[in-house]
Design an enzyme around this catalytic site. Structure first.
Site, PDB file in Angstrom:
ATOM      1  N   LYS A  75       0.864  -1.178   0.000  1.00 49.12           N
ATOM      2  CA  LYS A  75       0.000   0.000   0.000  1.00 49.12           C
ATOM      3  C   LYS A  75       0.898   1.225   0.000  1.00 49.12           C
ATOM      4  O   LYS A  75       2.062   1.137   0.414  1.00 49.12           O
ATOM      5  CB  LYS A  75      -0.849  -0.014   1.284  1.00 49.12           C
ATOM      6  CG  LYS A  75      -2.143   0.726   1.168  1.00 49.12           C
ATOM      7  CD  LYS A  75      -3.245  -0.112   0.566  1.00 49.12           C
ATOM      8  CE  LYS A  75      -4.503   0.718   0.401  1.00 49.12           C
ATOM      9  NZ  LYS A  75      -5.621  -0.080  -0.094  1.00 49.12           N
ATOM     10  N   VAL A 135     -26.068   2.248   1.122  1.00 51.59           N
ATOM     11  CA  VAL A 135     -26.476   1.856  -0.230  1.00 51.59           C
ATOM     12  C   VAL A 135     -25.738   2.720  -1.255  1.00 51.59           C
ATOM     13  O   VAL A 135     -26.328   3.305  -2.148  1.00 51.59           O
ATOM     14  CB  VAL A 135     -28.008   1.908  -0.428  1.00 51.59           C
ATOM     15  CG1 VAL A 135     -28.674   0.844   0.414  1.00 51.59           C
ATOM     16  CG2 VAL A 135     -28.569   3.291  -0.101  1.00 51.59           C
ATOM     17  N   HIS A 158     -22.066   2.681  -3.734  1.00 51.88           N
ATOM     18  CA  HIS A 158     -21.730   1.919  -4.940  1.00 51.88           C
ATOM     19  C   HIS A 158     -21.969   0.420  -4.758  1.00 51.88           C
ATOM     20  O   HIS A 158     -22.682  -0.207  -5.525  1.00 51.88           O
ATOM     21  CB  HIS A 158     -20.261   2.161  -5.305  1.00 51.88           C
ATOM     22  CG  HIS A 158     -20.033   3.520  -5.873  1.00 51.88           C
ATOM     23  ND1 HIS A 158     -19.682   4.603  -5.105  1.00 51.88           N
ATOM     24  CD2 HIS A 158     -20.129   3.967  -7.145  1.00 51.88           C
ATOM     25  CE1 HIS A 158     -19.569   5.656  -5.878  1.00 51.88           C
ATOM     26  NE2 HIS A 158     -19.835   5.304  -7.121  1.00 51.88           N
ATOM     27  N   GLY A 214     -23.291  -1.280  -1.970  1.00 52.56           N
ATOM     28  CA  GLY A 214     -24.550  -1.625  -1.299  1.00 52.56           C
ATOM     29  C   GLY A 214     -25.732  -1.654  -2.265  1.00 52.56           C
ATOM     30  O   GLY A 214     -26.585  -2.546  -2.185  1.00 52.56           O
TER      31      GLY A 214
HETATM   32  P1  NAD Z   1     -19.684   4.446  -1.133  1.00 49.14           P
HETATM   33  O1  NAD Z   1     -19.042   5.659  -0.536  1.00 49.14           O
HETATM   34  O2  NAD Z   1     -20.150   4.482  -2.537  1.00 49.14           O
HETATM   35  O3  NAD Z   1     -20.943   3.995  -0.241  1.00 49.14           O
HETATM   36  C1  NAD Z   1     -20.973   4.065   1.152  1.00 49.14           C
HETATM   37  C2  NAD Z   1     -22.380   4.445   1.540  1.00 49.14           C
HETATM   38  O4  NAD Z   1     -22.477   4.378   2.968  1.00 49.14           O
HETATM   39  C3  NAD Z   1     -22.760   5.878   1.134  1.00 49.14           C
HETATM   40  O5  NAD Z   1     -24.001   5.868   0.464  1.00 49.14           O
HETATM   41  C4  NAD Z   1     -22.837   6.610   2.465  1.00 49.14           C
HETATM   42  O6  NAD Z   1     -23.803   7.656   2.447  1.00 49.14           O
HETATM   43  C5  NAD Z   1     -23.227   5.496   3.396  1.00 49.14           C
HETATM   44  N1  NAD Z   1     -22.932   5.736   4.813  1.00 49.14           N
HETATM   45  C6  NAD Z   1     -21.885   6.390   5.357  1.00 49.14           C
HETATM   46  N2  NAD Z   1     -21.988   6.390   6.702  1.00 49.14           N
HETATM   47  C7  NAD Z   1     -23.106   5.695   6.981  1.00 49.14           C
HETATM   48  C8  NAD Z   1     -23.758   5.353   8.204  1.00 49.14           C
HETATM   49  N3  NAD Z   1     -23.270   5.716   9.391  1.00 49.14           N
HETATM   50  N4  NAD Z   1     -24.898   4.625   8.153  1.00 49.14           N
HETATM   51  C9  NAD Z   1     -25.409   4.245   6.952  1.00 49.14           C
HETATM   52  N5  NAD Z   1     -24.850   4.572   5.781  1.00 49.14           N
HETATM   53  C10 NAD Z   1     -23.720   5.284   5.794  1.00 49.14           C
HETATM   54  O7  NAD Z   1     -18.642   3.270  -0.899  1.00 49.14           O
HETATM   55  P2  NAD Z   1     -18.623   1.848  -1.638  1.00 49.14           P
HETATM   56  O8  NAD Z   1     -17.670   1.925  -2.767  1.00 49.14           O
HETATM   57  O9  NAD Z   1     -20.008   1.382  -1.844  1.00 49.14           O
HETATM   58  O10 NAD Z   1     -17.921   0.957  -0.511  1.00 49.14           O
HETATM   59  C11 NAD Z   1     -18.625   0.568   0.646  1.00 49.14           C
HETATM   60  C12 NAD Z   1     -17.659  -0.085   1.628  1.00 49.14           C
HETATM   61  O11 NAD Z   1     -17.058  -1.223   1.020  1.00 49.14           O
HETATM   62  C13 NAD Z   1     -16.493   0.817   2.070  1.00 49.14           C
HETATM   63  O12 NAD Z   1     -16.177   0.502   3.392  1.00 49.14           O
HETATM   64  C14 NAD Z   1     -15.363   0.380   1.155  1.00 49.14           C
HETATM   65  O13 NAD Z   1     -14.095   0.599   1.754  1.00 49.14           O
HETATM   66  C15 NAD Z   1     -15.638  -1.099   1.034  1.00 49.14           C
HETATM   67  N6  NAD Z   1     -15.117  -1.702  -0.203  1.00 49.14           N
HETATM   68  C16 NAD Z   1     -15.510  -1.211  -1.405  1.00 49.14           C
HETATM   69  C17 NAD Z   1     -15.032  -1.787  -2.570  1.00 49.14           C
HETATM   70  C18 NAD Z   1     -15.477  -1.256  -3.911  1.00 49.14           C
HETATM   71  O14 NAD Z   1     -15.268  -1.970  -4.916  1.00 49.14           O
HETATM   72  N7  NAD Z   1     -16.093  -0.103  -3.990  1.00 49.14           N
HETATM   73  C19 NAD Z   1     -14.131  -2.870  -2.505  1.00 49.14           C
HETATM   74  C20 NAD Z   1     -13.768  -3.382  -1.258  1.00 49.14           C
HETATM   75  C21 NAD Z   1     -14.265  -2.781  -0.106  1.00 49.14           C
END
Ligand code: NAD
Length: 354
Positions: free
Chosen positions: A80, A181, A183, A185
């Site tokens: 990283k 919900v 990306h 979710g």
């Molecule tokens: P994102 O930012 O698109 O979605 C996160 C969502 O969570 C947002 O809609 C935000 O408003 C909501 N949120 C924030 N705080 C909250 C709370 N207290 N209660 C309820 N909702 C809340 O992120 P993403 O890309 O969907 O990723 C989600 C998680 O998965 C992150 O922790 C990320 O590190 C992990 N992750 C993502 C990927 C990926 O491909 N995008 C890969 C591995 C891990």
């Protein structure tokens, strides 16, 4: 704090500090383990308040990548990089180019990719300086959003957890509480809806949650109540460290599986869930879909079907983890760690599939 005595130091192979007077670069690359291949991991750009915080973050994240790549059966190690800077104010082409030169000094032992604070566009700037960049689309391809791949992996992990936890093959009628919900979710919710699950959604973004709930005929609860709803499965897809002692006590769901990284606030929370009879799905196994896709992009024989099949193999890995956990009557979390360690330790030397 010296490096070797640092609480997050875990025999990382190499930790490289880089600076550049002209651009103001202050960066750290941590290479945790390269037994399975070059250390791939994102570049995080964040205004860390202290150098110690940046070091702790990069050490932890690099180690996590080793475990994730090993259990995703990728020919990659874990690494990283972090730049101590505010991405909104201090991210300049000169800064990124200086970072590219630092990455180039590693000669391919570290391969960078997007992470929070860095974008695909930033990766293109870095790629002007060094070839050791992943996640760049070829001309004419769609944008590099990994979340559909991550969601597909989480969906497969969830099906596997249901087989082990509830001894059933279908999801029809099961109630799934999704926290976040965004990306991943939202994609996950659509897969679950198509499979006949009933959904309860929570997000701090009230517009986004309302819209998705309408599309999928789902219920909405407040972000504070999502842990305590009457659900069969809890899917954390928002932020890390969500499973703390309070949440572990309140949780009504019998299965936890989601996309968020580092869901357990502390390692002991895995035991707490196990004692309550809640099946915890190790996060870095379930959410490896995006990384698997990035790894496939490095190959000439990339195909969407192969990527999806590789991601679906997360189920087989989890089968092994859940079986071992059940035999040893413990949480799947330490079993996943042990299995990963077997795969990246030079003593075992299992060859990767890809
Ligand atoms: P994102 O930012 O698109 O979605 C996160 C969502 O969570 C947002 O809609 C935000 O408003 C909501 N949120 C924030 N705080 C909250 C709370 N207290 N209660 C309820 N909702 C809340 O992120 P993403 O890309 O969907 O990723 C989600 C998680 O998965 C992150 O922790 C990320 O590190 C992990 N992750 C993502 C990927 C990926 O491909 N995008 C890969 C591995 C891990």
């Amino acid at each position: 704090m010296t490096l070797f005595a640092h609480p997050d130091f875990d025999h990382h192979e190499q930790v490289v500090y880089g600076s550049d007077r002209r651009s103001g670069l202050q960066a750290i690359i941590a290479i945790h383990n390269t037994c399975r291949g070059p250390a791939l991991g994102g570049l995080r750009i964040y205004p860390y308040p202290t150098e110690e915080r940046a070091l702790a973050d990069v050490l932890r994240l690099a180690r996590g990548m080793t475990y994730k790549s090993a259990l995703a059966n990728l020919p990659l190690g874990g690494g990283k990089a972090v730049i101590i800077a505010d991405p909104k104010r201090q991210k300049t082409p000169a800064l990124l180019e200086a970072m590219g030169r630092l990455i180039a000094t590693q000669g391919g032992r570290y391969i960078t990719a997007e992470d929070s604070g860095s974008s695909e566009q930033d990766m293109r700037v870095i790629a002007g300086v060094t070839e050791h960049v992943s996640g760049l689309r070829r001309q004419g391809e769609e944008s590099g959003d990994p979340s559909p791949f991550t969601a597909w992996g989480v969906f497969n992990a969830l099906r596997c957890a249901v087989r082990h936890g509830f001894e059933r093959d279908d999801l029809a009628g099961l109630r799934v509480a999704i926290q976040g919900v965004g990306h991943v979710g939202a994609h996950l919710a659509r897969h679950l809806h198509a499979a006949g699950a009933r959904l309860v959604l929570a997000d701090v973004d009230t517009q986004a949650v309302k819209q998705l709930a309408k599309e999928l005929q789902a219920d909405i609860v407040s972000p504070l109540d999502i842990f305590a709803v009457d659900a069969d499965i809890f899917a954390p897809c928002a932020m890390g460290a969500v499973l703390d002692s309070r949440v572990c006590e309140r949780l009504k769901a019998r299965i936890v599986v989601g996309a968020a990284n580092n869901q357990l606030a502390t390692a002991e929370m895995a035991d707490r869930l196990h004692q309550r009879g809640i099946l915890y799905t190790p996060d870095y196994v379930a959410n490896a879909g995006g990384l698997i896709e990035v790894a496939w992009q490095r190959r000439e024989d990339y195909s969407h079907d192969r990527v999806m099949a590789h991601i679906a193999s997360i189920e087989r890995t989890l089968d092994e983890i859940f079986d071992r956990a059940s035999q040893e009557q413990c949480s799947p979390a330490p079993i996943a760690d042990r299995l990963a360690e077997e795969r990246f330790s030079p003593l075992f030397g299992q060859s990767p599939e890809v």
